[in-house]
Design a protein around this motif. Structure first.
Motif, PDB file in Angstrom:
ATOM      1  N   SER A  50       0.807  -1.225   0.000  1.00 24.24           N
ATOM      2  CA  SER A  50       0.000   0.000   0.000  1.00 24.24           C
ATOM      3  C   SER A  50       0.836   1.269   0.000  1.00 24.24           C
ATOM      4  O   SER A  50       0.293   2.368  -0.148  1.00 24.24           O
ATOM      5  CB  SER A  50      -0.923   0.010   1.225  1.00 24.24           C
ATOM      6  N   MET A  51       2.151   1.153   0.183  1.00 24.31           N
ATOM      7  CA  MET A  51       3.014   2.333   0.125  1.00 24.31           C
ATOM      8  C   MET A  51       3.029   2.886  -1.291  1.00 24.31           C
ATOM      9  O   MET A  51       3.105   2.131  -2.266  1.00 24.31           O
ATOM     10  CB  MET A  51       4.435   1.976   0.565  1.00 24.31           C
ATOM     11  N   LYS A  52       2.956   4.215  -1.412  1.00 21.83           N
ATOM     12  CA  LYS A  52       2.859   4.852  -2.719  1.00 21.83           C
ATOM     13  C   LYS A  52       4.097   5.685  -3.028  1.00 21.83           C
ATOM     14  O   LYS A  52       4.729   6.234  -2.120  1.00 21.83           O
ATOM     15  CB  LYS A  52       1.622   5.740  -2.775  1.00 21.83           C
ATOM     16  N   VAL A  53       4.397   5.745  -4.300  1.00 20.02           N
ATOM     17  CA  VAL A  53       5.480   6.632  -4.740  1.00 20.02           C
ATOM     18  C   VAL A  53       5.114   8.059  -4.339  1.00 20.02           C
ATOM     19  O   VAL A  53       3.994   8.516  -4.558  1.00 20.02           O
ATOM     20  CB  VAL A  53       5.684   6.525  -6.260  1.00 20.02           C
ATOM     21  N   GLY A  54       6.052   8.758  -3.710  1.00 27.06           N
ATOM     22  CA  GLY A  54       5.802  10.111  -3.230  1.00 27.06           C
ATOM     23  C   GLY A  54       5.521  10.175  -1.744  1.00 27.06           C
ATOM     24  O   GLY A  54       5.592  11.260  -1.143  1.00 27.06           O
ATOM     25  N   ASP A  55       5.173   9.033  -1.118  1.00 27.48           N
ATOM     26  CA  ASP A  55       4.980   9.025   0.335  1.00 27.48           C
ATOM     27  C   ASP A  55       6.301   9.332   1.028  1.00 27.48           C
ATOM     28  O   ASP A  55       7.379   8.919   0.571  1.00 27.48           O
ATOM     29  CB  ASP A  55       4.491   7.654   0.814  1.00 27.48           C
ATOM     30  N   GLN A  56       6.221  10.055   2.139  1.00 28.56           N
ATOM     31  CA  GLN A  56       7.427  10.341   2.916  1.00 28.56           C
ATOM     32  C   GLN A  56       7.644   9.224   3.937  1.00 28.56           C
ATOM     33  O   GLN A  56       6.693   8.617   4.437  1.00 28.56           O
ATOM     34  CB  GLN A  56       7.319  11.696   3.604  1.00 28.56           C
ATOM     35  N   ILE A  57       8.909   8.959   4.246  1.00 30.64           N
ATOM     36  CA  ILE A  57       9.260   7.813   5.057  1.00 30.64           C
ATOM     37  C   ILE A  57      10.416   8.184   5.978  1.00 30.64           C
ATOM     38  O   ILE A  57      11.267   9.015   5.625  1.00 30.64           O
ATOM     39  CB  ILE A  57       9.628   6.605   4.149  1.00 30.64           C
ATOM     40  N   ALA A  58      10.431   7.610   7.156  1.00 28.39           N
ATOM     41  CA  ALA A  58      11.505   7.861   8.123  1.00 28.39           C
ATOM     42  C   ALA A  58      11.993   6.535   8.678  1.00 28.39           C
ATOM     43  O   ALA A  58      11.208   5.620   8.930  1.00 28.39           O
ATOM     44  CB  ALA A  58      11.009   8.759   9.251  1.00 28.39           C
ATOM     45  N   LEU A  59      13.297   6.446   8.888  1.00 28.28           N
ATOM     46  CA  LEU A  59      13.915   5.255   9.441  1.00 28.28           C
ATOM     47  C   LEU A  59      14.076   5.469  10.945  1.00 28.28           C
ATOM     48  O   LEU A  59      14.677   6.459  11.385  1.00 28.28           O
ATOM     49  CB  LEU A  59      15.282   5.030   8.787  1.00 28.28           C
ATOM     50  N   LYS A  60      13.523   4.541  11.745  1.00 26.53           N
ATOM     51  CA  LYS A  60      13.474   4.734  13.199  1.00 26.53           C
ATOM     52  C   LYS A  60      14.064   3.535  13.927  1.00 26.53           C
ATOM     53  O   LYS A  60      14.201   2.441  13.382  1.00 26.53           O
ATOM     54  CB  LYS A  60      12.028   4.905  13.657  1.00 26.53           C
ATOM     55  N   SER A  61      14.386   3.765  15.179  1.00 26.10           N
ATOM     56  CA  SER A  61      14.645   2.680  16.122  1.00 26.10           C
ATOM     57  C   SER A  61      14.092   3.122  17.470  1.00 26.10           C
ATOM     58  O   SER A  61      14.029   4.314  17.764  1.00 26.10           O
ATOM     59  CB  SER A  61      16.143   2.366  16.232  1.00 26.10           C
ATOM     60  N   THR A  62      13.656   2.179  18.282  1.00 30.02           N
ATOM     61  CA  THR A  62      13.019   2.513  19.554  1.00 30.02           C
ATOM     62  C   THR A  62      13.756   1.849  20.711  1.00 30.02           C
ATOM     63  O   THR A  62      14.278   0.744  20.582  1.00 30.02           O
ATOM     64  CB  THR A  62      11.548   2.061  19.569  1.00 30.02           C
ATOM     65  N   TYR A  63      13.778   2.547  21.830  1.00 27.19           N
ATOM     66  CA  TYR A  63      14.424   2.042  23.044  1.00 27.19           C
ATOM     67  C   TYR A  63      13.929   2.879  24.208  1.00 27.19           C
ATOM     68  O   TYR A  63      13.088   3.785  24.034  1.00 27.19           O
ATOM     69  CB  TYR A  63      15.952   2.118  22.920  1.00 27.19           C
ATOM     70  N   VAL A  64      14.407   2.593  25.398  1.00 27.54           N
ATOM     71  CA  VAL A  64      14.028   3.394  26.565  1.00 27.54           C
ATOM     72  C   VAL A  64      15.289   3.947  27.219  1.00 27.54           C
ATOM     73  O   VAL A  64      16.381   3.377  27.085  1.00 27.54           O
ATOM     74  CB  VAL A  64      13.222   2.565  27.589  1.00 27.54           C
ATOM     75  N   ARG A  65      15.097   5.058  27.946  1.00 28.84           N
ATOM     76  CA  ARG A  65      16.222   5.683  28.647  1.00 28.84           C
ATOM     77  C   ARG A  65      15.725   6.331  29.918  1.00 28.84           C
ATOM     78  O   ARG A  65      14.595   6.823  29.978  1.00 28.84           O
ATOM     79  CB  ARG A  65      16.892   6.724  27.757  1.00 28.84           C
ATOM     80  N   LYS A  66      16.584   6.377  30.925  1.00 29.65           N
ATOM     81  CA  LYS A  66      16.265   7.061  32.175  1.00 29.65           C
ATOM     82  C   LYS A  66      17.147   8.281  32.420  1.00 29.65           C
ATOM     83  O   LYS A  66      16.801   9.135  33.234  1.00 29.65           O
ATOM     84  CB  LYS A  66      16.416   6.097  33.364  1.00 29.65           C
ATOM     85  N   LYS A  67      18.285   8.348  31.731  1.00 32.89           N
ATOM     86  CA  LYS A  67      19.242   9.433  31.976  1.00 32.89           C
ATOM     87  C   LYS A  67      19.533  10.175  30.682  1.00 32.89           C
ATOM     88  O   LYS A  67      19.267   9.693  29.590  1.00 32.89           O
ATOM     89  CB  LYS A  67      20.535   8.868  32.571  1.00 32.89           C
ATOM     90  N   GLY A  68      20.106  11.380  30.823  1.00 38.02           N
ATOM     91  CA  GLY A  68      20.490  12.166  29.655  1.00 38.02           C
ATOM     92  C   GLY A  68      19.308  12.682  28.862  1.00 38.02           C
ATOM     93  O   GLY A  68      19.398  12.852  27.643  1.00 38.02           O
ATOM     94  N   LEU A  69      18.189  12.951  29.540  1.00 36.69           N
ATOM     95  CA  LEU A  69      16.973  13.426  28.878  1.00 36.69           C
ATOM     96  C   LEU A  69      16.807  14.925  29.093  1.00 36.69           C
ATOM     97  O   LEU A  69      17.315  15.487  30.073  1.00 36.69           O
ATOM     98  CB  LEU A  69      15.756  12.680  29.452  1.00 36.69           C
ATOM     99  N   PRO A  70      16.092  15.605  28.203  1.00 40.21           N
ATOM    100  CA  PRO A  70      15.901  17.061  28.335  1.00 40.21           C
ATOM    101  C   PRO A  70      14.850  17.440  29.369  1.00 40.21           C
ATOM    102  O   PRO A  70      14.371  18.568  29.374  1.00 40.21           O
ATOM    103  CB  PRO A  70      15.470  17.475  26.923  1.00 40.21           C
ATOM    104  N   PHE A  71      14.471  16.527  30.232  1.00 37.79           N
ATOM    105  CA  PHE A  71      13.508  16.771  31.298  1.00 37.79           C
ATOM    106  C   PHE A  71      13.773  15.736  32.382  1.00 37.79           C
ATOM    107  O   PHE A  71      14.503  14.756  32.174  1.00 37.79           O
ATOM    108  CB  PHE A  71      12.069  16.656  30.792  1.00 37.79           C
ATOM    109  N   ASP A  72      13.179  15.951  33.555  1.00 39.53           N
ATOM    110  CA  ASP A  72      13.383  15.045  34.676  1.00 39.53           C
ATOM    111  C   ASP A  72      12.405  13.875  34.576  1.00 39.53           C
ATOM    112  O   ASP A  72      11.197  14.071  34.718  1.00 39.53           O
ATOM    113  CB  ASP A  72      13.165  15.803  35.988  1.00 39.53           C
ATOM    114  N   PRO A  73      12.891  12.666  34.349  1.00 39.61           N
ATOM    115  CA  PRO A  73      11.976  11.513  34.234  1.00 39.61           C
ATOM    116  C   PRO A  73      11.544  10.953  35.580  1.00 39.61           C
ATOM    117  O   PRO A  73      10.783   9.988  35.618  1.00 39.61           O
ATOM    118  CB  PRO A  73      12.802  10.493  33.461  1.00 39.61           C
ATOM    119  N   ARG A  74      12.061  11.494  36.679  1.00 42.47           N
ATOM    120  CA  ARG A  74      11.676  11.069  38.027  1.00 42.47           C
ATOM    121  C   ARG A  74      11.940   9.589  38.270  1.00 42.47           C
ATOM    122  O   ARG A  74      11.160   8.893  38.914  1.00 42.47           O
ATOM    123  CB  ARG A  74      10.213  11.392  38.297  1.00 42.47           C
TER     124      ARG A  74
END
Length: 728
Positions: A50-74
């Protein structure tokens, strides 16, 4: 500043991992070859097509983090999605496996928080503020407003600026996660865990239950242990102080420095009589405990990364572990303990809440790994809706434990009172009793001796059917007889209700093949086998299968070979039989003696066929009559304050109507109307009984009479008018 408009169209976020067989990051290859490739042979094919020519696409990876974030994750882990490259689809050959992409590699990955994709392929359209924000971040290089996401209901209790209520902070979750992380290091060092357990057993007599049993059923020391059983040592029915003490002992040994909880609100507890996650040595299979470590390890990996290969690994490990004797949905309680923000406990209260409050129609008790992972995805998506009732798994579990009036259902204290454990299928804590006298108080117009006789007959025969004309309260009474048999109405898992219809089948009721989420057929147990499992797990507790409209289906066909096993004289393992769809060549099933069946039959249903005599022989039959009697008058006067003259008038008119129906040669006594037609619900407050009764006549009785005398309208009109005559 005017924001740039996000063009309508399809936007794709795709994983950089190839498949579960080759879980290596493919980013460099995809970008250098100008492609994106679906590495799964049997998944996502239609989506890729179903993907069409002209569609925009992004390459991603997912993970979790507790440190080094731009806010306090508590102290909480934050879901992160890194954008590595963006591009435009340039070709799609239509094979479901590969598309051409003109990629633009980013100088460094850009990290997006909270609202992250859970699948290898994630189609995003600009239909919601979260989606629009993600698209602006990814394709227009705009920053993420992390404050808005932190304070959205889906994440506010963990990361928001407003301090939630104390009981909704779920401070215990950080300790449980830290415990699980530390335990993972001991998979290959289980001897050290067992050595410390033996030391703890000298300090905590509550841990004496962790003694193994050999094939002769003699007690012997444990020689192996799983992580869920370790966690279960402080998730059983005992005082809060003792749970904290045991948890602190483990924490010191494991090197966990997170504060030990002093409150355990909303955490499902094990049944003290069923606290292990593996069978004793005498019946344990060689790989049972390793299978539990497998699902534990896979669960922690999924919590750290939602990549599909990790999810498939979890689903497969879940299926293996769930088949271990007496594990069942208890496994989900263990998963919830080790990663409470990622997994759902399917204990009895949570299952009830999912069905009754969140309106999710699924057989959670028998869900396999694929169905469980799909349920997690469904709920995670719903948590993002501000209007949804709950917004996280800890909140769901906590809410499921609330009583209707808002008090904690398992209020804990440092007294010697035991908190209420909720393990499949029955908690062991004290529950409010329910007896025949409670049935009468609820609004039954039969006398106590009759009800005691029904229960006595049911206990002896094991199988009972309540039959009678419409409105005689068959289902109402069946439920209350079940409560009285069980001894309480609080044990929700001891009662299961279903309804037969002309298309009911053995596969629906007992066991049959069903398509799974992966498109493959899988054997799924129906409600009856579910109750067999629950009853076998708790032999001292009566369990009830309530079947409404039992004769609307073909009972002989629906029960199949179990028709023989439900006989009172054949309720033992010696009488077990192999099912039509066995899971193994040696599997056989028997119906335990503590599983009782109660059915209802509407005698006025014209569509019913005569019941098979072999089926009838296995049931005791109780005929219910319309009971507009003295007990009805007394209850109506006391509960609803109706004047005696109005009650006597309605009683006289109603008895006359039923006599008219009985004498009609086309109908007969089985078509009489029952007392529920003229009895308001107990909880309803009726300010004017006359007005209420007129409404019942117009909306319930008249349509019924018109159906009875469909070929003679004058009869139904005359009977209806006679009912209301003289009523002020």
């Amino acid at each position: 500043m005017v924001e740039a408009v996000i063009p309508e169209g399809q936007y794709w976020f795709v994983g950089a991992f190839y498949s579960d067989r080759d879980p290596q990051d493919q980013s460099d290859r995809f970008v250098s070859e100008g492609i994106w490739e679906n590495g799964f042979e049997d998944r996502y094919l239609d989506t890729v097509k179903s993907m069409k020519v002209g569609d925009q696409i992004a390459l991603k990876s997912t993970y979790v983090r507790k440190k080094g974030l731009p806010f306090d994750p508590r102290g909480h882990a934050v879901s992160v999605m890194a954008i590595k490259a963006v591009g435009v689809i340039t070709a799609n050959p239509g094979d479901g496996r590969k598309v051409g992409v003109e990629w633009k590699r980013l100088d460094r990955p850009r990290e997006w928080y909270f609202y992250t994709g859970r699948h290898t392929i994630w189609k995003v359209t600009p239909s919601h503020w979260m989606r629009e924000a993600l698209l602006r971040f990814t394709f227009l290089d705009e920053p993420q407003d992390t404050d808005r996401f932190r304070n959205d209901p889906a994440w506010a209790k963990r990361f928001g600026d407003l301090d939630p209520k104390p009981e909704q902070r779920f401070e215990w979750t950080a300790f449980y996660e830290a415990m699980a992380t530390a335990l993972l290091d001991f998979r290959g060092r289980r001897g050290e865990l067992l050595a410390h357990l033996r030391e703890m057993q000298e300090r905590h007599e509550e841990l004496g239950f962790l003694m193994d049993r050999d094939w002769r059923d003699n007690p012997v020391p444990l020689k192996d242990i799983c992580p869920f059983t370790v966690m279960g040592t402080f998730n059983r029915g005992t005082t809060t102080a003792k749970r904290t003490e045991i948890a602190a002992d483990w924490a010191e040994f494991l090197g966990v420095t997170v504060a030990v909880p002093t409150s355990f609100d909303g955490i499902p507890l094990l049944n003290n009589q069923n606290s292990w996650f593996f069978p004793p040595a005498g019946t344990r299979l060689k790989d049972d405990i390793d299978s539990l470590w497998d699902v534990f390890e896979a669960a922690l990996a999924v919590a750290d990364s939602s990549e599909d290969h990790e999810r498939f690994r979890l689903a497969a490990a879940y299926d293996r572990a769930r088949e271990i004797y007496r594990v069942g949905t208890k496994l989900t309680m263990g998963l919830f303990w080790v990663r409470p923000w990622n997994f759902l406990p399917l204990d009895g209260r949570s299952r009830q809440y999912l069905k009754s409050e969140l309106m999710l129609d699924q057989d959670f008790f028998t869900a396999d790994g694929a169905a469980y992972v799909m349920l997690l995805d469904t709920l995670a998506s719903k948590f993002e809706d501000p209007q949804f009732a709950v917004h996280s798994f800890p909140e769901l579990s906590w809410t499921a434990y609330l009583e209707r009036d808002g008090r904690r259902a398992h209020a804990e204290s440092d007294a010697e009172e035991v908190p209420e454990p909720e393990d499949d299928p029955t908690p062991v804590s004290p529950q409010a009793s329910y007896s025949v006298r409670d049935i009468i108080a609820d609004g039954c117009f039969l006398d106590e001796s009759a009800l005691n006789g029904y229960l006595s007959r049911w206990r002896s025969k094991k199988n009972l059917i309540l039959q009678g004309p419409p409105g005689t309260g068959k289902t109402w009474l069946a439920r209350r007889l079940a409560y009285a048999l069980i001894g309480t109405r609080d044990n929700k898992s001891a009662l299961r209700a279903t309804q037969f219809h002309p298309n009911s089948s053995y596969e629906d009721f007992v066991r049959g093949w069903r398509p799974g989420s992966d498109g493959k057929l899988t054997l799924v147990d129906g409600p009856f086998l579910e109750m067999v499992e629950r009853a076998n797990a708790n032999p001292d507790v009566p369990h009830v299968m309530l079947i409404e409209e039992i004769n609307r289906g073909n009972p002989v066909q629906v029960f199949g070979e179990l028709l023989t096993l439900i006989e009172a004289g054949k309720r033992s393992p010696r009488e077990s039989l192999q099912l039509a769809y066995p899971r193994t060549t040696t599997e056989s099933v028997f119906v335990p003696s503590n599983l009782y069946i109660i059915g209802t039959m509407n005698l006025a249903d014209r569509s019913l066929a005569i019941m098979d005599l072999a089926f009838r022989r296995r049931f005791a039959f109780i005929s219910l009559e319309p009971n507009v009697n003295d007990a009805w008058e007394s209850w109506m006067s006391a509960r609803h304050g109706v004047e005696t003259k109005d009650l006597e008038l309605v009683r006289h008119r109603f008895e006359a109507l039923n006599a008219r129906i009985s004498e009609d040669p086309t109908l007969g006594s089985e078509f009489r109307l029952g007392h529920s037609f003229v009895t308001p619900p107990a909880e309803e407050r009726v300010s004017s009984f006359a007005d209420w009764f007129r409404g019942v006549v117009d909306t319930e009785i008249v349509p019924t009479l018109e159906e009875y005398w469909f070929d003679d309208a004058t009869k139904s009109e005359a009977a209806s008018a006679a009912l209301l005559e003289g009523l002020e």
